[in-house]
Design a protein around this motif. Structure first.
Motif, mmCIF file in Angstrom:
data_model
loop_
_atom_site.group_PDB
_atom_site.id
_atom_site.type_symbol
_atom_site.label_atom_id
_atom_site.label_comp_id
_atom_site.label_asym_id
_atom_site.label_seq_id
_atom_site.Cartn_x
_atom_site.Cartn_y
_atom_site.Cartn_z
ATOM 1 N N LYS A 141 -12.164 -9.802 -3.263
ATOM 2 C CA LYS A 141 -10.719 -9.524 -3.352
ATOM 3 C C LYS A 141 -10.187 -10.150 -4.645
ATOM 4 O O LYS A 141 -10.959 -10.460 -5.544
ATOM 5 C CB LYS A 141 -10.019 -10.074 -2.099
ATOM 6 C CG LYS A 141 -10.395 -9.313 -0.826
ATOM 7 C CD LYS A 141 -9.851 -7.908 -0.867
ATOM 8 C CE LYS A 141 -10.256 -7.106 0.353
ATOM 9 N NZ LYS A 141 -9.936 -5.683 0.203
ATOM 10 N N ARG B 4 -6.979 1.397 6.774
ATOM 11 C CA ARG B 4 -5.579 1.859 6.717
ATOM 12 C C ARG B 4 -5.526 3.324 6.306
ATOM 13 O O ARG B 4 -6.270 3.754 5.410
ATOM 14 C CB ARG B 4 -4.751 0.958 5.804
ATOM 15 C CG ARG B 4 -5.122 0.977 4.356
ATOM 16 C CD ARG B 4 -4.427 -0.144 3.584
ATOM 17 N NE ARG B 4 -4.941 -1.452 3.997
ATOM 18 C CZ ARG B 4 -4.410 -2.604 3.641
ATOM 19 N NH1 ARG B 4 -3.331 -2.634 2.898
ATOM 20 N NH2 ARG B 4 -4.947 -3.737 4.056
ATOM 21 N N ARG C 104 1.453 4.321 -2.999
ATOM 22 C CA ARG C 104 1.200 5.736 -2.694
ATOM 23 C C ARG C 104 2.454 6.578 -2.867
ATOM 24 O O ARG C 104 2.383 7.753 -3.222
ATOM 25 C CB ARG C 104 0.638 5.847 -1.274
ATOM 26 C CG ARG C 104 -0.820 5.328 -1.191
ATOM 27 C CD ARG C 104 -1.180 4.897 0.217
ATOM 28 N NE ARG C 104 -2.597 4.585 0.402
ATOM 29 C CZ ARG C 104 -3.170 3.411 0.125
ATOM 30 N NH1 ARG C 104 -2.450 2.421 -0.399
ATOM 31 N NH2 ARG C 104 -4.451 3.223 0.358
ATOM 32 N N ILE D 298 -7.843 -7.155 6.965
ATOM 33 C CA ILE D 298 -8.613 -7.578 5.786
ATOM 34 C C ILE D 298 -7.813 -8.458 4.824
ATOM 35 O O ILE D 298 -8.345 -9.385 4.226
ATOM 36 C CB ILE D 298 -9.227 -6.346 5.069
ATOM 37 C CG1 ILE D 298 -10.254 -6.772 4.035
ATOM 38 C CG2 ILE D 298 -8.174 -5.431 4.469
ATOM 39 C CD1 ILE D 298 -11.509 -7.348 4.625
ATOM 40 N N ASP D 299 -6.506 -8.192 4.704
ATOM 41 C CA ASP D 299 -5.719 -8.985 3.749
ATOM 42 C C ASP D 299 -5.117 -10.242 4.373
ATOM 43 O O ASP D 299 -4.530 -11.065 3.667
ATOM 44 C CB ASP D 299 -4.586 -8.126 3.175
ATOM 45 C CG ASP D 299 -5.118 -7.037 2.249
ATOM 46 O OD1 ASP D 299 -6.228 -7.198 1.707
ATOM 47 O OD2 ASP D 299 -4.424 -6.016 2.082
ATOM 48 N N SER E 58 0.836 -1.211 0.000
ATOM 49 C CA SER E 58 0.000 0.000 0.000
ATOM 50 C C SER E 58 0.866 1.255 0.000
ATOM 51 O O SER E 58 0.594 2.222 -0.731
ATOM 52 C CB SER E 58 -0.881 0.028 1.252
ATOM 53 O OG SER E 58 -1.781 -1.032 1.224
ATOM 54 N N SER F 93 -13.472 0.821 3.278
ATOM 55 C CA SER F 93 -12.489 0.581 2.220
ATOM 56 C C SER F 93 -11.491 1.721 2.131
ATOM 57 O O SER F 93 -11.842 2.861 1.820
ATOM 58 C CB SER F 93 -13.192 0.429 0.870
ATOM 59 O OG SER F 93 -12.229 0.518 -0.165
ATOM 60 N N ALA F 94 -10.240 1.378 2.388
ATOM 61 C CA ALA F 94 -9.175 2.379 2.284
ATOM 62 C C ALA F 94 -8.968 2.799 0.837
ATOM 63 O O ALA F 94 -8.552 3.926 0.565
ATOM 64 C CB ALA F 94 -7.879 1.802 2.840
ATOM 65 N N GLN F 95 -9.253 1.887 -0.069
ATOM 66 C CA GLN F 95 -9.053 2.243 -1.479
ATOM 67 C C GLN F 95 -10.048 3.308 -1.915
ATOM 68 O O GLN F 95 -9.689 4.270 -2.597
ATOM 69 C CB GLN F 95 -9.188 1.000 -2.366
ATOM 70 C CG GLN F 95 -8.038 0.019 -2.171
ATOM 71 C CD GLN F 95 -8.177 -1.231 -2.997
ATOM 72 O OE1 GLN F 95 -9.188 -1.443 -3.667
ATOM 73 N NE2 GLN F 95 -7.166 -2.081 -2.942
ATOM 74 N N ARG G 58 -8.125 1.597 -8.478
ATOM 75 C CA ARG G 58 -9.093 2.415 -7.723
ATOM 76 C C ARG G 58 -8.485 3.760 -7.341
ATOM 77 O O ARG G 58 -9.136 4.798 -7.468
ATOM 78 C CB ARG G 58 -9.555 1.637 -6.502
ATOM 79 C CG ARG G 58 -10.354 0.388 -6.901
ATOM 80 C CD ARG G 58 -11.217 -0.104 -5.771
ATOM 81 N NE ARG G 58 -11.980 -1.262 -6.190
ATOM 82 C CZ ARG G 58 -11.895 -2.473 -5.619
ATOM 83 N NH1 ARG G 58 -11.066 -2.670 -4.598
ATOM 84 N NH2 ARG G 58 -12.644 -3.465 -6.049
ATOM 85 N N THR H 31 -5.641 -1.881 -6.146
ATOM 86 C CA THR H 31 -5.266 -0.613 -5.502
ATOM 87 C C THR H 31 -4.868 0.405 -6.567
ATOM 88 O O THR H 31 -5.289 1.566 -6.515
ATOM 89 C CB THR H 31 -4.097 -0.836 -4.519
ATOM 90 O OG1 THR H 31 -4.442 -1.912 -3.658
ATOM 91 C CG2 THR H 31 -3.822 0.398 -3.701
#
Ligand code: S3P
Length: 747
Positions: A655, A507, A339, A627-628, A335, A480-482, A411, A408
């Motif tokens: 997923k 996250r 970013r 979640i993962d 992640s 959802s962090a995405q 999105r 990721t």
């Protein structure tokens, strides 16, 4: 004598007109493989004919073509393999004495001129003619270079015209496939454009460079010192001049178009060098290096134009010889790596990233920004240097952005691209193409974005540029962090404020990293606010090891008696530590040591020792925080005493695979009682056997069952593990270093 007569010849006679490397090699291969009854060679030169007979390239030879042609009957074939500009003359000879059921094909490197010659000679396009071009060759020429293996694993492009009769096409295809080639069909103009760019112009460049240097008299001396670069680049200037002369004149238009573009780019590069513009120079070189690496990968798989096919990987587990022990650092956080590229690209100045995950997902993001004109150096051992272009410096990519397996990337980019002035199409692999995108396209539409999806809100996505965005207040319908991140990134380009409320903490790497780049984000409990119109200032980012990758080893050490592992420099952001909390609730022995901060993120070393685990009801508030990690937590549950119950986790069904079903099926195969529910699973701990598991191309499913292999009574075979490289390159070697025994096999 034929050396290999396993094929039943479907061809009668094959007459090869011109016995250079191309014609000679086909003649030899057809003869050796028994693809026809007889191979006849035609050449004007007696010495060539003598050599061809002596070296077994042909059965019979004629210097007067007409004598050979007279022997041919329906079902026989002629291959014209003469210099491109001589094809017309050859066709004139054929027209007068060839039966209309004898197949004609050719091997010239330019197809437009050959089609034109046929039309001119016959007055119509002869149905017996199948224009073709084998993409093979070398700088060697002449019958002595004939090589029966030349076409194995190479492409042959056929460019049949609408008038070409199907049975003649089939005969030519059969011959080329018989000598080991792969046949593709395309229109002649497409063929000529592709070949101009990839073959004809490179030859011109090589000839021109050598000629330029050679004609500077004083430079003859410098050839003495010319080493690898010169030799590699100019190898093809040793090719047959007549052949290349003919190609240049026959494919004039396509060649000139590529030359013009190249000349322009060359001029611009020249000017950039003159004004010391290192950004421009680095941009050209890094993009080209990347493209070349991609091309090399393609070449390794097969010759020219072969579609990318990934070899399927299988893992086979074996029980460990001893216990697990040691210290290890797993690769960088996925992640945070994504970013770092996104914000680094939009920042003013140079961002240096260390610990970057060189997995396929984050590399897809990196490539997307290169495609949008950002100069990015590396990665070299996790180091990446990003030459930021500022908030408005991205350029329209030359084609669709291909994002592989990475949800990721797609999105977050949907949000970021909604604020750009250009249109972009985003595509991905089979798994990504099934994933829901309405969760981002709908709220972004509320902000004024125009995003088109395929049916059912799935990729590909087309993001229309030039829209003005307005800030919105948006309560996220799912944790959802995405989605949160996509809206925050779009919010930077929106007028006013974007306010996002999440139903549960997810996250927060985007918020932290935005602050690190000097872009204010206000956070108040479940609410995050961002004001549009700000800027990002480049900074250095130290990416911690990914807790999601570390999780496999946390579970591994927890279930193998006597195990003790230390996982170094792991990110322990509280929005990511659900896996530690859940394992501890199950009785795991996990210690956090040496806590510190790196690049705005908390990190620590994590020591995990074996401890007997018990089944639990997983608290729902932990779901977004782990979640993962559920696939591997389900393996822990299968090894625990008693029953583990998970609910409130319907997100797992969308997923990279339906992780509830994939895990329930796999555990059942291994003899564990696992019941899938719409929003979770119930697992009764117990002994595990071996079996064959389908990973559904999902990296985390594959690695989870690799961990199960540590305690299974017999071998587990896990299919389709190639996507492990999306998040954890080097998984097998790291795992084996600490005592696992995984075999990696190519299927
Ligand atoms: C991620 C968020 C999570 C997670 C994914 C990475 C991110 O997805 O599963 O692997 O980097 O923001 P959701 O936002 O769909 O929960």
């Amino acid at each position: 004598m034929n050396q290999a007569t396993t094929n039943t010849p479907t061809l009668g006679r094959l007459l090869v007109y011109g016995l250079g490397l191309i014609g000679g090699s086909l003649a030899k291969a057809a003869r050796e493989r028994g693809l026809c009854r007889e191979v006849i060679g035609v050449s004007r030169r007696q010495s060539t004919l003598d050599r061809a007979l002596e070296s077994g390239v042909v059965d019979r030879v004629f210097s007067d073509a007409r004598e050979g042609l007279r022997l041919l009957e329906p079902g026989d074939m002629v291959l014209i393999s003469v210099p491109t500009l001589s094809v017309k003359r050859t066709l004139e000879e054929l027209r007068d004495c060839l039966h209309s059921e004898v197949t004609i094909t050719d091997a010239a490197s330019v197809k437009g001129s050959v089609v034109a010659a046929a039309l001119e000679v016959y007055g119509f396009f002869p149905p017996q003619f199948v224009p073709g071009h084998p993409i093979a060759g070398s700088e060697k020429s002449g019958v002595d270079a004939a090589n029966a293996e030349l076409y194995v694993d190479h492409r042959v492009i056929l460019t049949p015209e609408p008038a070409t009769a199907p049975h003649h096409l089939a005969a030519v295809r059969h011959l080329w496939e018989g000598v080991g080639a792969t046949v593709s069909l395309m229109p002649w103009n497409e063929h000529d454009e592709v070949l101009a760019a990839t073959s004809h112009v490179p030859h011109l460049l090589a000839y021109s460079l050598v000629d330029t240097l050679a004609r500077m008299e004083e430079n003859r001396e410098i050839f003495r010192y010319a080493a690898g670069g010169f030799r590699d680049f100019t190898r093809i200037a040793g090719s047959d001049p007549v052949m290349w002369h003919d190609i240049c004149l026959s494919n004039k238009d396509a060649i000139i178009e590529v030359l013009d573009r190249l000349t322009d780019n060359f001029q611009t590069l020249r000017q950039a060098i003159a004004r010391d513009d290192s950004d421009y120079i680095m941009g050209v070189f890094t993009r080209a290096k990347e493209a070349r690496t991609h091309f090399t990968k393609m070449l390794e798989r097969k010759a020219y134009l072969e579609p990318m096919t990934t070899t399927s990987l299988i893992y086979r587990t074996q029980p460990p010889a001893g216990s697990l022990s040691g210290r290890l650092r797993v690769p960088g956080d996925k992640s945070i790596s994504h970013r770092s590229i996104m914000l680094g690209s939009l920042a003013n100045g140079i961002t240096r990233v260390s610990g970057f995950l060189e997995g396929e997902d984050s590399l897809a993001t990196l490539q997307a920004f290169r495609d949008m004109g950002v100069v990015i150096e590396g990665p070299h051992q996790g180091e990446v240097t990003i030459h930021g272009v500022g908030m408005h410096g991205l350029q329209m990519p030359p084609g669709p952005l291909y994002l592989g397996n990475s949800g990721t990337s797609m999105r977050l980019l949907a949000g970021l691209l909604a604020g750009q002035p250009f249109d972009v199409v985003m595509t991905g692999d089979e798994s990504l193409t099934k994933r829901p995108m309405k969760r981002v396209s709908e709220p972004l539409a509320l902000m004024g974005a125009a995003i088109e999806t395929a049916e059912g809100g799935r990729p590909p996505l087309t993001v229309r540029g030039g829209k003005s965005l307005q800030g919105i207040e948006y309560p996220l319908p799912m944790a959802s962090a995405q989605v949160k991140s996509a809206l925050l990134l779009a919010g930077m380009y929106a007028s006013g404020e974007t306010v996002i409320t999440e139903p549960a903490p997810t996250r927060d790497h985007t918020e932290r990293m935005l602050s690190g780049f000097g872009y204010p984000v206000q956070r108040d409990g479940a609410v995050a606010r961002i004001q549009g119109g700000g800027t990002l200032a480049a900074c250095d980012i130290d990416v911690p090891a990914d807790i999601s990758s570390a999780a496999f080893f946390m579970v591994a050490a927890s279930i193998v008696p006597g195990a003790e592992l230390v996982l170094e420099h792991v990110g322990i952001n509280p929005t990511r530590t659900g896996v530690i909390n859940i394992l501890r609730l199950m009785g795991a022995d996990i210690r956090i040591e040496n806590e510190r901060t790196a690049g705005g993120e908390p990190v620590a070393d994590i020591r995990v020792r074996y401890a007997p685990l018990s089944g639990i009801v997983i608290p729902e508030d932990q779901v977004p925080l782990a979640i993962d990690e559920f696939p591997v937590l389900f393996i822990a549950a299968a090894c625990a005493q008693g029953t583990t119950v998970l609910s409130g986790a319907e997100e797992l069904r969308v997923k990279e695979s339906d992780r509830i079903q994939a895990m329930a099926d796999g555990l059942t195969t291994l003899g564990v009682k696992a019941t899938a529910r719409p929003d979770g699973i119930e697992i009764v701990g117990g002994a595990m056997g071996g079996g064959v598991i389908e990973s559904h191309h999902d990296h985390r499913i594959a690695m989870s069952f690799a961990v199960a292999g540590l305690v299974a009574r017999s071998e587990i075979t896990i299919n389709d593990c190639q996507n492990v490289a999306t998040s954890f390159p080097g998984f097998v070697s790291i795992a084996n270093r600490v005592g696992m025994r995984l075999l990696e096999l190519k299927a």
